[in-house]
Design a protein around this motif. Sequence first.
Motif, PDB file in Angstrom:
ATOM      1  N   PRO A 209       0.815  -1.220   0.000  1.00 34.53           N
ATOM      2  CA  PRO A 209       0.000   0.000   0.000  1.00 34.53           C
ATOM      3  C   PRO A 209       0.852   1.275   0.000  1.00 34.53           C
ATOM      4  O   PRO A 209       1.891   1.323   0.664  1.00 34.53           O
ATOM      5  CB  PRO A 209      -0.825  -0.112   1.293  1.00 34.53           C
ATOM      6  CG  PRO A 209      -0.231  -1.226   2.090  1.00 34.53           C
ATOM      7  CD  PRO A 209       0.484  -2.110   1.130  1.00 34.53           C
ATOM      8  N   ASP A 210       0.425   2.255  -0.751  1.00 30.93           N
ATOM      9  CA  ASP A 210       1.132   3.542  -0.734  1.00 30.93           C
ATOM     10  C   ASP A 210       0.647   4.363   0.461  1.00 30.93           C
ATOM     11  O   ASP A 210      -0.115   3.876   1.299  1.00 30.93           O
ATOM     12  CB  ASP A 210       0.928   4.292  -2.058  1.00 30.93           C
ATOM     13  CG  ASP A 210      -0.540   4.609  -2.308  1.00 30.93           C
ATOM     14  OD1 ASP A 210      -1.357   4.546  -1.350  1.00 30.93           O
ATOM     15  OD2 ASP A 210      -0.877   4.924  -3.461  1.00 30.93           O
ATOM     16  N   GLU A 211       1.079   5.635   0.528  1.00 31.14           N
ATOM     17  CA  GLU A 211       0.786   6.449   1.717  1.00 31.14           C
ATOM     18  C   GLU A 211      -0.718   6.736   1.875  1.00 31.14           C
ATOM     19  O   GLU A 211      -1.173   7.091   2.943  1.00 31.14           O
ATOM     20  CB  GLU A 211       1.599   7.754   1.699  1.00 31.14           C
ATOM     21  CG  GLU A 211       1.287   8.708   0.566  1.00 31.14           C
ATOM     22  CD  GLU A 211       2.061   8.332  -0.712  1.00 31.14           C
ATOM     23  OE1 GLU A 211       1.988   9.085  -1.690  1.00 31.14           O
ATOM     24  OE2 GLU A 211       2.728   7.270  -0.710  1.00 31.14           O
ATOM     25  N   ARG A 212      -1.485   6.555   0.788  1.00 30.15           N
ATOM     26  CA  ARG A 212      -2.932   6.756   0.911  1.00 30.15           C
ATOM     27  C   ARG A 212      -3.679   5.446   1.158  1.00 30.15           C
ATOM     28  O   ARG A 212      -4.898   5.416   1.145  1.00 30.15           O
ATOM     29  CB  ARG A 212      -3.470   7.409  -0.363  1.00 30.15           C
ATOM     30  CG  ARG A 212      -3.118   8.880  -0.489  1.00 30.15           C
ATOM     31  CD  ARG A 212      -3.191   9.317  -1.933  1.00 30.15           C
ATOM     32  NE  ARG A 212      -2.318   8.449  -2.752  1.00 30.15           N
ATOM     33  CZ  ARG A 212      -2.105   8.615  -4.056  1.00 30.15           C
ATOM     34  NH1 ARG A 212      -2.723   9.566  -4.705  1.00 30.15           N
ATOM     35  NH2 ARG A 212      -1.301   7.813  -4.711  1.00 30.15           N
ATOM     36  N   GLY A 213      -2.919   4.342   1.332  1.00 32.26           N
ATOM     37  CA  GLY A 213      -3.555   3.060   1.603  1.00 32.26           C
ATOM     38  C   GLY A 213      -4.118   2.396   0.361  1.00 32.26           C
ATOM     39  O   GLY A 213      -5.011   1.554   0.444  1.00 32.26           O
ATOM     40  N   ASN A 214      -3.598   2.752  -0.795  1.00 30.68           N
ATOM     41  CA  ASN A 214      -4.023   2.115  -2.038  1.00 30.68           C
ATOM     42  C   ASN A 214      -2.894   1.271  -2.595  1.00 30.68           C
ATOM     43  O   ASN A 214      -1.722   1.516  -2.315  1.00 30.68           O
ATOM     44  CB  ASN A 214      -4.411   3.169  -3.079  1.00 30.68           C
ATOM     45  CG  ASN A 214      -5.605   3.980  -2.625  1.00 30.68           C
ATOM     46  OD1 ASN A 214      -6.548   3.438  -2.042  1.00 30.68           O
ATOM     47  ND2 ASN A 214      -5.564   5.284  -2.872  1.00 30.68           N
TER      48      ASN A 214
ATOM     49  N   SER B 126      -4.022   0.009  -8.858  1.00 30.95           N
ATOM     50  CA  SER B 126      -4.780   1.232  -9.090  1.00 30.95           C
ATOM     51  C   SER B 126      -4.511   1.754 -10.495  1.00 30.95           C
ATOM     52  O   SER B 126      -3.414   1.575 -11.030  1.00 30.95           O
ATOM     53  CB  SER B 126      -4.365   2.303  -8.081  1.00 30.95           C
ATOM     54  OG  SER B 126      -4.655   1.884  -6.770  1.00 30.95           O
TER      55      SER B 126
ATOM     56  N   GLN C 148      -8.953   3.957  -7.955  1.00 33.06           N
ATOM     57  CA  GLN C 148      -8.003   3.551  -6.934  1.00 33.06           C
ATOM     58  C   GLN C 148      -8.415   2.209  -6.349  1.00 33.06           C
ATOM     59  O   GLN C 148      -9.583   1.989  -6.058  1.00 33.06           O
ATOM     60  CB  GLN C 148      -7.956   4.599  -5.810  1.00 33.06           C
ATOM     61  CG  GLN C 148      -7.420   5.943  -6.266  1.00 33.06           C
ATOM     62  CD  GLN C 148      -5.968   5.840  -6.685  1.00 33.06           C
ATOM     63  OE1 GLN C 148      -5.121   5.391  -5.938  1.00 33.06           O
ATOM     64  NE2 GLN C 148      -5.671   6.265  -7.914  1.00 33.06           N
TER      65      GLN C 148
ATOM     66  N   LYS D 188      -8.143   0.002  -3.195  1.00 33.01           N
ATOM     67  CA  LYS D 188      -7.771   0.032  -1.773  1.00 33.01           C
ATOM     68  C   LYS D 188      -6.936  -1.191  -1.428  1.00 33.01           C
ATOM     69  O   LYS D 188      -7.208  -2.283  -1.880  1.00 33.01           O
ATOM     70  CB  LYS D 188      -9.042   0.047  -0.925  1.00 33.01           C
ATOM     71  CG  LYS D 188      -9.476   1.443  -0.515  1.00 33.01           C
ATOM     72  CD  LYS D 188      -9.492   1.529   1.007  1.00 33.01           C
ATOM     73  CE  LYS D 188      -9.449   2.914   1.574  1.00 33.01           C
ATOM     74  NZ  LYS D 188      -8.134   3.545   1.620  1.00 33.01           N
TER      75      LYS D 188
END
Length: 109
Positions: free
Chosen positions: A44-49, A54, A59, A61
Amino acid sequence: MWERLDMLSELANQADAPSLLSVARSELPRLTDGWRALLAAHEPDERGNCPECSTRWRQQKSPCSVWRAAYEHLVAGGLAARPARHMLSHQEQPAPVQRGAHRTALAAH
Ligand SMILES: [Zn+2]
């Protein structure tokens, strides 16, 4: 790719201990490297995706389906001990090769 996996499964079931050991030494690091690369891509990236799953328009999740499948396989049950059915069929195993030992024994006579 499938053939390679089939070949490894077959080896796990049928190879004698010394060749299994050498295959495990060479192949297990490759498998774990593969899992690491796969999981790193789907982390996951910093946005939780999931950056890999994505798209610009949609996106995904985390955890995505790849991550969940990997988790199921590696943690939730994949590596747990399963009944080793192949242990029952000894007759299919090739006889271990002991070249060195026999030669020396014969040469002594
Ligand atoms: Zn993903």
